[in-house]
Design an enzyme around this catalytic site. Structure first.
Site, PDB file in Angstrom:
ATOM      1  N   ASP A 112      32.491  46.592  31.325  1.00 39.27           N
ATOM      2  CA  ASP A 112      33.621  46.395  32.237  1.00 39.27           C
ATOM      3  C   ASP A 112      33.157  45.996  33.632  1.00 39.27           C
ATOM      4  O   ASP A 112      32.175  46.529  34.154  1.00 39.27           O
ATOM      5  CB  ASP A 112      34.451  47.683  32.354  1.00 39.27           C
ATOM      6  CG  ASP A 112      35.035  48.112  31.015  1.00 39.27           C
ATOM      7  OD1 ASP A 112      35.071  47.268  30.098  1.00 39.27           O
ATOM      8  OD2 ASP A 112      35.452  49.279  30.881  1.00 39.27           O
ATOM      9  N   LYS A 149      42.839  54.536  45.571  1.00 38.82           N
ATOM     10  CA  LYS A 149      42.430  53.658  44.467  1.00 38.82           C
ATOM     11  C   LYS A 149      43.429  52.536  44.203  1.00 38.82           C
ATOM     12  O   LYS A 149      43.052  51.362  44.115  1.00 38.82           O
ATOM     13  CB  LYS A 149      42.219  54.480  43.189  1.00 38.82           C
ATOM     14  CG  LYS A 149      41.762  53.621  42.012  1.00 38.82           C
ATOM     15  CD  LYS A 149      41.479  54.455  40.776  1.00 38.82           C
ATOM     16  CE  LYS A 149      41.037  53.565  39.626  1.00 38.82           C
ATOM     17  NZ  LYS A 149      40.733  54.340  38.403  1.00 38.82           N
ATOM     18  N   ASP A 195      38.767  41.558  32.218  1.00 36.62           N
ATOM     19  CA  ASP A 195      37.476  41.853  32.855  1.00 36.62           C
ATOM     20  C   ASP A 195      36.694  42.882  32.052  1.00 36.62           C
ATOM     21  O   ASP A 195      35.822  43.563  32.587  1.00 36.62           O
ATOM     22  CB  ASP A 195      37.681  42.350  34.285  1.00 36.62           C
ATOM     23  CG  ASP A 195      38.475  43.648  34.344  1.00 36.62           C
ATOM     24  OD1 ASP A 195      39.083  44.016  33.317  1.00 36.62           O
ATOM     25  OD2 ASP A 195      38.495  44.300  35.401  1.00 36.62           O
TER      26      ASP A 195
END
Length: 1011
Positions: free
Chosen positions: A712, A787, A944
């Protein structure tokens, strides 16, 4: 005919055709003494050679094949019937002599024989027939048709043989899977209709209805009345008594099939898109209409194919009838045109052409009529134990009603909905296993993409891009040269060629949890929250609180209902596919070039549950490296901070929990259930099972592994920005530069936010009022608080968006009193967080601003922002003002939206930065996929996150890094600016932002770039 006159192709005459030698005696027709065709054939041959040779680029050796000579096939002494040239020589009584010519030259000759030369030759023949000998025209036409058919058949056979070789299947096995795939795509509705008919017969004869599952009994009860109502509409149309514009469309399928499609599509829409048991009429109507259109198109295609095969066998008798009908129709249309009755002409043409896509009005009208008939004919009866008296409680299963829109844009507007009865709604949660789902994973490799609508499924409508009605994007894609799109085609084909299967052991655990009520491993609770009873009081405050609690409970139950329906559909697909050795996911893409699997429910893009029950069908020996990566992968899935350790730290974590891992594999629900503590529990369980099998083997490295190992990206959007801007500071924060352990960008931003707040907290509140908020927030700042804002910064998150994100996080912690205090703290925290992001990613923010300025300049001219990705994909942003068109249907007047020419300037501007970055991450994944295929590495990807077998992770890591460096070695921003200036030469664009001096090759040595 004497032996001295032995015709060509017999043994003593083979020298004339020096590329071919005989294997069997060819078919030669008897001489016809009265035939006058021989001079004509000789003429044709001469003209074919002289007029076509140069144009067709035929080698001299090939031209020798058709030289007219006394010994030629056109000799006056015989009438020669051509061998079929559409197939390879070895299949029609001849074989190649490889020693005669070089391989390349012979391939050209063979190509000429199999199509190119034949077409040039016969086109001349047709001209000659017209001028010299009309009697020969049928023979020439027959030759043309036969050659064309044989070429098509051989091409298809060749393609299928290649597929068999490529995917390691025997011929019989491949053909069986092929037939099954064709049936799934073309016969599912027919099969369901036949099943209902059979059940009706059984019910009448043996009274089996009480033994049916609840949902199936509902479908069966609705099927016959709806079918009869549709059949009545069809009969009225055939008798000329129906003037409805949709009538002839409904007459193109059997009533029973239309009935099944209508029921299942409406119920499916209620499951996936329904809000509290109701769907908007406009959405439901278009969904049903679209399904009917697709089925008509498939059936029309199959009927044409069948008629073509039948005509071939019957000598074309039916074809003559068809020609007469076409001639009659043509005359009728011409008469109407002369009378200027164009609307009548349009209706006739529409009713006789089912290959062209329907317009939105037609879909809406067809769907509305069918939904109207279902609403009229479908009823439901309460269970006997719920009836108050002896009379059965029979009521409509669906109700057509209206609701009032909420929100500032459409406040007060009414819209129609179809609302289902609570008993139907309850049944929806169990209807997944009975749903007809044509878009399933494929049993054979998907067709290779070769155009906008050419590829993927064998018969089902497949588009390479989901354009959602965006006309300019669709046109840009269709007009792009095929060579330009070839890298994109190859990448999507690569993703579609990966073989998958169901992990049966994980599915068994999932089924056990689900049948026990769910509510484990992040599965939704199958029970509803009980509604609070109304308090026996007149106190307004208490009653107000009760109403709020009821509203909250209903909201929770509505969300649970949607999640239960979604889970049921996923499990339904898993159960249907669990016994297949392998299946495939055809892929298409969104307008930015991001790839997606086309089957909608169970796929590797989905939740942890989906990923846990899917694995590679092909197993590969782990090897020492693969065993190590499997252990690291387990730590990544467990997460909870473990995934932020170094690779060696993650390896140690797994080895310290081997007993827990073995227990999880052996007794997933009876043991200590350690796997349930993981952030991705079902994927963790799958790895526990695989790792246990390997470690208990005498040779763990040789055990076959089917688990996809993920690599990742680290906040991948910011990785792309750092590479674009050659930003060293940003690159270090997102692991483009090597470090001893992975850099955590969220923790890095949280640290910067905390530093700023500490400085602010020390200031005088009277001079700086935010000091009080800073003091209160000091104990609240962590990576979780910031985040989401950091993640969405790549999408150009605004101050308001950041404020709302942080406000939600603060409310979850319950450390603040009233709403006003939370709001003020969120405002301050959002400003500080955005400032910290700006400070850490200066180059990224500068590029974002440049993107926004360019987009604003373009959109202000009422032009769409468009660009071409590094792989050659044209991208057009689809943000236009939507217009509405009122369409009167039998159910109600519908308001259909359509794209206008007016662009939405603000949307074009704000969406451009993230869309451009997504087009780059899509390009990176596609480049990696193709390179992996060429290296023999199995590949799957989710934006991704790149997946492969454990043994190939090291190879994948090298490839994905090399492709990232290759991608950003191109002058991407320079090319973008140049394309803008060429497209809009009258506009002035700002200069490119300054960039840093990062050497991109450092990515090659960064272990945590993708990990």
């Amino acid at each position: 005919m004497s032996s001295a006159q032995t015709p060509l192709f017999l043994a003593n005459q083979t020298k004339v055709f020096d590329h071919l030698i005989p294997l069997h005696k060819p078919f030669i027709s008897s001489p016809n003494p009265v035939s006058q065709s021989f001079p004509m054939w000789r003429n044709i041959a001469k003209q074919a050679i002289s007029r076509s040779a140069a144009r067709l680029n035929v080698s001299s050796q090939t031209r020798g094949l058709l030289v007219s000579s006394p010994e030629s096939i056109f000799s006056k002494n015989l009438s020669f019937r051509f061998p079929v040239l559409g197939s390879p020589c070895h299949g029609k009584g001849f074989r190649c002599l490889s020693g005669i010519t070089r391989r390349e030259e012979f391939s050209k000759s063979e190509r000429c024989l199999s199509g190119t030369l034949a077409r040039g030759y016969t086109s001349v023949a047709e001209e000659e027939v017209l001028s010299t000998d009309v009697e020969e025209e049928p023979e020439v036409d027959e030759l043309l048709k036969e050659m064309k058919k044989e070429k098509k058949r051989e091409s298809h056979r060749s393609w299928r043989m290649k597929k068999q070789d490529q995917f390691g299947m025997g011929r019989t096995k491949f053909q069986n899977l092929w037939r099954r795939q064709v049936k799934i795509e073309t016969e599912e509705w027919e099969r369901a209709a036949a099943e209902y008919m059979e059940l009706l017969t059984d019910m009448c004869e043996q009274k089996l209805a009480p033994n049916l599952p609840y949902v199936k009994s509902l479908f069966l009860g609705w099927f016959e009345p709806l079918r009869d109502a549709i059949a009545k509409d069809q009969e009225l149309y055939r008798l000329g008594k129906s003037k409805a514009t949709y009538a002839h469309y409904l007459d193109q399928l059997p009533a029973d099939k239309i009935s099944v499609i209508t029921m299942h599509k409406l119920m499916g829409h209620l499951m996936t898109g329904g809000d509290n048991g109701c769907v908007k009429v406009v959405h439901a109507a278009c969904t049903v209409g679209d399904a009917i259109e697709q089925e008509i198109r498939i059936c029309t295609f199959l009927d044409k194919k069948k008629k073509g095969d039948d005509n071939e066998e019957s000598g074309g008798v039916e074809n003559e009838t068809s020609m007469k009908e076409q001639d009659k129709l043509r005359k009728k249309v011409n008469e109407l045109i002369k009378k200027q009755k164009l609307s009548a002409v349009r209706k006739i043409l529409q009713s006789h052409d089912y290959t062209k896509p329907w317009i939105a009005d037609v879909r809406a009208k067809v769907g509305s009529r069918l939904i109207e008939l279902l609403v009229r004919t479908a009823y439901i009866q309460s269970p006997a134990d719920q009836q108050d008296n002896d009379l059965p409680d029979v009521r409509p299963a669906f109700v057509h009603t209206f609701k009032v829109a909420k929100g500032s844009m459409n406040s007060g507007r009414k819209y129609g909905v179809i609302e289902c009865d609570p008993l139907v709604r309850k049944g929806l949660e169990k209807s997944g296993r009975y749903a007809v789902m044509p878009y399933m994973p494929m049993l054979v490799p998907p067709l290779k993409w070769s155009g906008y609508d050419k590829g993927a499924y064998l018969f089902l409508t497949s588009y390479i891009m989901k354009t959602h009605g965006a006309k300019q994007q669709r046109e840009a894609l269709k007009s792009a040269p095929k060579g330009q799109l070839q890298p994109v085609f190859e990448a999507l084909d690569t993703l579609g060629s990966t073989k998958w299967r169901v992990n049966k052991r994980v599915l068994t655990v999932v089924d056990r949890i689900w049948s026990s009520g769910g509510c484990v491993a992040d599965m939704v609770d199958r029970s509803d929250v009980p509604l609070p009873e109304k308090p026996d009081t007149e106190d307004e405050g208490i009653l107000k609180k009760w109403k709020w609690e009821v509203k909250s409970a209903k909201k929770v139950n509505s969300e649970r209902h949607s999640q239960r329906c979604d889970t049921e559909l996923k499990l339904s697909v898993a159960r249907k596919m669990k016994d297949e050795e392998a299946f495939y996911y055809p892929h298409n893409m969104d307008f930015r070039g991001r790839a997606y699997p086309m089957p909608p429910h169970l796929n590797h893009l989905g939740s942890d549950l989906c990923r846990g029950v899917l694995e590679f069908a092909e197993g590969r020996p782990m090897g020492i490296s693969g065993l190590r990566w499997l252990k690291i992968h387990l730590a990544n899935l467990y997460a909870g901070g473990v995934d932020k350790l170094s690779l060696d730290g993650r390896l140690a974590f797994t080895e310290n929990h081997l007993d827990d891992i073995f227990d999880s594999a052996d007794r997933p629900l009876e043991g200590s259930r350690w796997w349930l503590q993981a952030e991705d529990p079902f994927q963790c369980l799958a790895v526990c099972i695989s790792l246990t099998e390997a470690l208990r083997s005498p040779s763990p490295e040789t055990v076959l592994s089917h688990i996809p190992i993920h690599q990742d990206g680290s906040c991948n959007g910011l990785q792309h920005y750092a590479a674009l801007g050659r930003d060293t500071l940003g690159a270090e924060a997102v692991n483009l530069v090597a470090g001893e352990k992975p850099a955590d960008v969220y923790s890095g931003i949280a640290t910067r936010v905390l530093d700023i707040m500490r400085r602010d907290a020390d200031r005088d509140p009277e001079v700086f009022p935010e000091a009080l908020r800073a003091r209160k927030l000091l104990n609240q700042v962590d990576r979780k608080l910031v985040k989401q804002t950091v993640m969405t910064s790549v999408y150009g998150v605004t101050y308001i968006g950041a404020r709302d994100q942080i406000k939600r996080r603060l409310k979850e912690r319950s450390d603040f009193g009233d709403e006003k205090e939370v709001f003020g703290a969120a405002c301050y925290a959002a400003k500080v967080t955005l400032a910290a992001i700006d400070e850490m990613f200066q180059a990224a923010r500068a590029i974002m601003r440049w993107f926004g300025e360019c987009a604003k300049i373009i959109a202000s001219e009422n032009e769409t922002v468009r660009w071409t990705t590094p792989l050659g994909l044209p991208v057009v942003q689809p943000y236009h003002q939507m217009g509405t068109k009122l369409v009167k249907t039998s159910l109600q007047t519908l308001s259909l939206q359509h794209e206008t020419d007016q662009v939405i300037v603000r949307r074009q501007r704000t969406a451009f930065p993230p869309n451009f970055i997504h087009s780059l991450d899509g390009s990176h994944m596609m480049m990696t996929a193709v390179a992996c295929k060429r290296a023999g590495v199995c590949f799957a990807g989710v934006h991704d996150s790149f997946w492969t077998h454990a043994c190939d992770v090291d190879k994948l890591n090298i490839i994905l890094r090399e492709k990232f460096v290759e991608l950003y070695s191109q002058p991407i921003l320079e090319n973008l600016l140049e394309s803008f200036e060429q497209s809009f030469p009258h506009l002035d664009f700002p200069p490119l932002p300054e960039r840093g001096d990062l050497d991109l090759k450092v990515v090659l040595d960064s272990p945590y770039f993708f990990n």
